[in-house]
Enzyme design. Structure first.
Site, mmCIF file in Angstrom:
data_model
loop_
_atom_site.group_PDB
_atom_site.id
_atom_site.type_symbol
_atom_site.label_atom_id
_atom_site.label_comp_id
_atom_site.label_asym_id
_atom_site.label_seq_id
_atom_site.Cartn_x
_atom_site.Cartn_y
_atom_site.Cartn_z
ATOM 1 N N HIS A 109 20.974 -24.864 14.983
ATOM 2 C CA HIS A 109 20.212 -25.788 14.141
ATOM 3 C C HIS A 109 19.818 -27.070 14.878
ATOM 4 O O HIS A 109 18.956 -27.813 14.412
ATOM 5 C CB HIS A 109 20.969 -26.106 12.841
ATOM 6 C CG HIS A 109 22.125 -27.047 12.992
ATOM 7 N ND1 HIS A 109 23.441 -26.634 12.995
ATOM 8 C CD2 HIS A 109 22.181 -28.395 13.121
ATOM 9 C CE1 HIS A 109 24.247 -27.673 13.116
ATOM 10 N NE2 HIS A 109 23.497 -28.761 13.195
ATOM 11 N N ASP A 139 24.938 -19.696 14.237
ATOM 12 C CA ASP A 139 24.459 -21.059 14.454
ATOM 13 C C ASP A 139 24.802 -21.547 15.862
ATOM 14 O O ASP A 139 25.267 -22.673 16.044
ATOM 15 C CB ASP A 139 25.032 -22.022 13.406
ATOM 16 C CG ASP A 139 24.339 -23.385 13.433
ATOM 17 O OD1 ASP A 139 23.205 -23.456 13.938
ATOM 18 O OD2 ASP A 139 24.951 -24.376 12.975
ATOM 19 N N SER A 215 26.889 -32.352 15.973
ATOM 20 C CA SER A 215 26.622 -30.920 16.012
ATOM 21 C C SER A 215 26.435 -30.434 17.445
ATOM 22 O O SER A 215 25.644 -30.991 18.198
ATOM 23 C CB SER A 215 25.370 -30.583 15.205
ATOM 24 O OG SER A 215 25.580 -30.806 13.840
#
Length: 469
Positions: A109, A139, A215
């Protein structure tokens, strides 16, 4: 009194340090809590990178339906406007250098839909990056930079061995604040259904502070080894609230190596439809336990059926590893090499049995499910093209387009046409062909389903209810 308090505090510190030392006996020398986090930061900060992503997309003009309205034009003195305008978005994330060749592991992402990726190292140098491969189902993504200088890189630990309560350290770039180090513990293991329910999830939960921008950064044990890739938070405010999630390091390393080698992940498949053991299900079938994966159905001629498994069997171990629930089995099978023989321990009417199953290729399953979707919806589908993505302001990994439609089928009878684009099924976003096939295949027959779609003629999006077969 003060002396007593000091002694109590020192005693507590000695107990904690000793406990950590015992925990570390399995992997290395005794740790000193007062310096361990500093050492982890010192070793790993140089291998954690700042990733800046640029996305360009076309956006529909919000006032387009009114531009020919005389009332609107009189009061707002609005000139005639183009149907679309280009918008540039920038976002930031983190990543870890995996090797001296410049491969960097991050979240999908973070880089999904990127038109430009810039990587900044701790020494202040920046490099453009190219995407090596992405895996939306976990992901994860691997990008690569061509650096002229020697690159530091991380080492991985065995995430299966990490225990609840163990100290961990997170490093990343939350909200653009470079090289931020936070610490906490492993709060829980094997969390699933945190994000997309069709993805492969086995999250580690931690209370180490994780915020937007973290992230793709590492979660490390006190030996300085990566045990997780920070990926998500549970938050009502959008910021850290004590509940963060990381993809286990073992899963991340397997996926990263596959992406570097082949540019994709080939997943294992044994041909079973499974579900969790609920209290009601256990009572109904006379089970004594509430752990395992219940086989609700089997693919005719699939590996599991050929090996002798049946509906109603409960898988409690896979290759000697206990199976807690259906997600755990699904993850273990998906990470098994194709054509490998796997040992399954099964409860059948509370009697333990063992079976050997030859792991198949999940791409075969997708082809079978795709044929099933065609029958259930009366359509054939394809990925969205680059031209369509630009026309409708989509990412290339967003939605699927109708390439053929049965006029008398479920979608044809409610007005869908060839070229229309499907974006969501029951509120779940469609991120690929596989994503759409999995979402539809999980739906019961003869059910009313709400689809979000774009009319290819007008570009307008809307929700449509369809009864699938």
């Amino acid at each position: 009194m003060l002396r007593v308090l000091v002694r109590i505090v020192l005693a507590a510190f000695i107990i904690v340090s000793t406990a950590i030392g015992h925990a570390a006996d399995k992997t290395g020398p005794e740790l000193n809590l007062s310096t361990a986090i500093m050492e982890v930061a010192r070793q790993n900060i140089p291998a954690v990178v700042h990733i800046e992503v640029t996305q360009r997309q076309e956006v529909s003009v919000p006032f387009l339906p009114f531009q020919n309205d005389p009332f609107f034009r009189y009061f707002y003195d609005a000139p005639r406007m183009p149907r679309k305008f280009k918008e540039e978005l920038k976002s930031v994330g983190s990543g870890i250098i995996m090797d001296s060749r410049g491969h960097i592991l991050t979240n999908n992402h973070v880089v999904s839909g990127a038109t430009g990726i810039q990587v900044m190292l701790t020494n202040g140098r920046g490099y453009p990056a190219e995407v090596v491969g992405t895996d939306p189902k976990t992901d994860l993504a691997v990008i690569r930079i061509a650096a002229k200088e020697p690159l530091p890189y991380v080492s991985f630990g065995d995430s299966d061995k990490i225990v609840v309560g163990e100290w961990v350290v997170a490093i990343g770039h939350p909200r653009g604040l470079d090289h931020t180090v936070t610490q906490g513990i492993i709060s829980a293991k094997h969390r699933h259904e945190i994000v997309d329910p069709t993805s492969y999830q086995d999250f580690l939960q931690t209370d180490a502070a994780i915020n937007p921008g973290n992230s793709g950064g590492p979660l490390l044990n006190l030996q300085g080894q990566v045990v997780g890739i920070n990926a998500a938070i549970a938050s009502e405010s959008g910021g850290f609230e004590g509940i963060g999630f990381a993809i286990p390091g073992n899963m991340a390393l397997y996926v990263a190596r596959a992406l570097i080698k082949d540019g994709k992940v080939v997943r294992g498949w044994i041909g079973v439809s499974i579900q969790d053991i609920t209290y009601e299900l256990a009572r109904g079938i006379g089970l004594d336990i509430f752990k395992g994966a219940y086989i609700a159905d089997l693919v005719k001629g699939g590996p599991a059926e050929q090996a002798g498994l049946r509906r109603g069997d409960v898988v409690v171990a896979y290759n000697g590893k206990p199976v807690a629930n259906s997600s755990a089995l699904r993850n273990e099978v998906s990470l098994s090499p194709v054509n490998q023989e796997a040992k399954l321990e099964v409860l059948r009417k509370n009697q333990r049995k063992e079976f050997t199953v030859k792991v198949g290729n999940q791409e075969v399953l997708i082809r079978m499910l795709t044929a099933s979707v065609k029958d259930r919806l009366g359509v054939s589908l394809r990925p969205v093209t680059t031209q369509e993505a630009k026309q409708f302001g989509l990412n290339l990994q967003e939605g699927v387009a109708i390439s053929w439609i049965d006029a008398d089928g479920p979608l044809g009878t409610v007005g869908f046409e060839k070229g229309d684009i499907l974006l969501e099924v029951q509120g779940q976003p469609i991120e690929s062909m596989d994503s759409f096939v999995n979402l539809v295949s999980a739906l019961p027959p003869d059910q009313n389903v709400v689809l979000l779609a774009i009319d290819h003629k007008t570009g307008q999006a809307g929700y449509v209810q369809v009864q699938i077969r």
